[in-house]
Design an enzyme around this catalytic site. Structure first.
Site, PDB file in Angstrom:
ATOM      1  N   VAL A   7      -8.901 -11.823 -49.542  1.00 51.89           N
ATOM      2  CA  VAL A   7      -8.217 -13.081 -49.919  1.00 51.89           C
ATOM      3  C   VAL A   7      -8.604 -14.179 -48.866  1.00 51.89           C
ATOM      4  O   VAL A   7      -8.738 -13.713 -47.701  1.00 51.89           O
ATOM      5  CB  VAL A   7      -6.843 -13.051 -50.418  1.00 51.89           C
ATOM      6  CG1 VAL A   7      -6.651 -12.186 -51.414  1.00 51.89           C
ATOM      7  CG2 VAL A   7      -6.002 -12.731 -49.056  1.00 51.89           C
ATOM      8  N   ALA A  62      -1.802 -19.369 -52.334  1.00 54.81           N
ATOM      9  CA  ALA A  62      -2.402 -18.789 -51.229  1.00 54.81           C
ATOM     10  C   ALA A  62      -3.746 -18.606 -51.431  1.00 54.81           C
ATOM     11  O   ALA A  62      -4.634 -18.748 -50.717  1.00 54.81           O
ATOM     12  CB  ALA A  62      -1.219 -17.460 -50.700  1.00 54.81           C
ATOM     13  N   GLU A  63      -3.749 -17.725 -52.611  1.00 58.16           N
ATOM     14  CA  GLU A  63      -5.204 -17.134 -52.971  1.00 58.16           C
ATOM     15  C   GLU A  63      -6.326 -18.357 -53.107  1.00 58.16           C
ATOM     16  O   GLU A  63      -7.345 -18.235 -52.388  1.00 58.16           O
ATOM     17  CB  GLU A  63      -5.235 -16.550 -54.091  1.00 58.16           C
ATOM     18  CG  GLU A  63      -4.570 -14.982 -54.030  1.00 58.16           C
ATOM     19  CD  GLU A  63      -5.117 -13.828 -53.182  1.00 58.16           C
ATOM     20  OE1 GLU A  63      -6.398 -14.157 -52.951  1.00 58.16           O
ATOM     21  OE2 GLU A  63      -4.262 -12.981 -52.847  1.00 58.16           O
ATOM     22  N   SER A  64      -6.036 -19.402 -53.772  1.00 62.91           N
ATOM     23  CA  SER A  64      -7.124 -20.328 -54.121  1.00 62.91           C
ATOM     24  C   SER A  64      -6.736 -21.662 -54.054  1.00 62.91           C
ATOM     25  O   SER A  64      -7.610 -22.541 -54.236  1.00 62.91           O
ATOM     26  CB  SER A  64      -7.554 -20.093 -55.484  1.00 62.91           C
ATOM     27  OG  SER A  64      -6.492 -20.354 -56.433  1.00 62.91           O
TER      28      SER A  64
END
Length: 172
Positions: A7, A62-64
């Site tokens: 990630v 948080a991821e994208s």
């Protein structure tokens, strides 16, 4: 062997901006997520007990950073940043169109919830693990279930430890 889910952690954004207003546990604060994803997240949060809308929203932040076309340098794709191999086994058709697409927000969010539920069940059932089950599931989403099992808890990887801390802070 479990595949590692890589990630990119991106700070700030909508979820962080909404942190000032408290909300009931498991309930999204108004304006905490982009409007086009709110219903998808609320629906996905009903997949299993323990995986809440704020938790899913924090992960997506948080991821994208809410970019459905996000691509990480290591190949993770879409809102939920699935690696292609993980997507093959864990991706679901969230909108019922017959296609599982990591770049389709409905599919990505439904897949994220489904995968988190599987990870939560796996870490809860594993008596050899120590730590909070949600934290362990988050660590498994980030570093892979195999890494969590290898270290009998959250792996000593700075990225994974920061990921768990960030998601918990954003979802609080």
């Amino acid at each position: 062997m479990a595949e590692t889910v890589e990630v990119a952690i991106i700070g700030g954004g909508i979820a962080a901006d909404a942190a000032a207003a408290p909300a009931a546990p498991g309930v999204l604060r108004p304006g905490a997520v982009p409007a086009q994803y709110e219903t998808l997240i609320q629906k996905a949060a009903q997949t299993c007990p323990g995986i809440t809308a704020p938790l899913l929203a924090a992960q997506l932040e948080a991821e994208s950073g809410w970019n459905p076309r996000a691509m990480s340098p290591v190949g993770a794709q879409g809102l939920a940043q699935f690696m292609p191999g993980t997507w093959l086994s864990e991706g679901v058709d969230g909108d019922g169109d017959g296609i599982r697409d990591p770049f389709n927000p409905a599919d990505a969010i439904a897949s994220q919830a489904s995968f988190m539920c599987k990870l939560l069940a796996a870490v809860t059932a594993d008596q050899g693990l120590t730590g909070d089950p949600i934290d362990l599931a988050l660590a498994a989403y980030n570093a892979g279930l195999g890494a969590v099992q290898q270290y009998h808890g959250i792996p000593p990887y700075p990225e994974t430890q920061a990921y768990v801390t960030q998601i918990r802070a954003l979802s609080a």
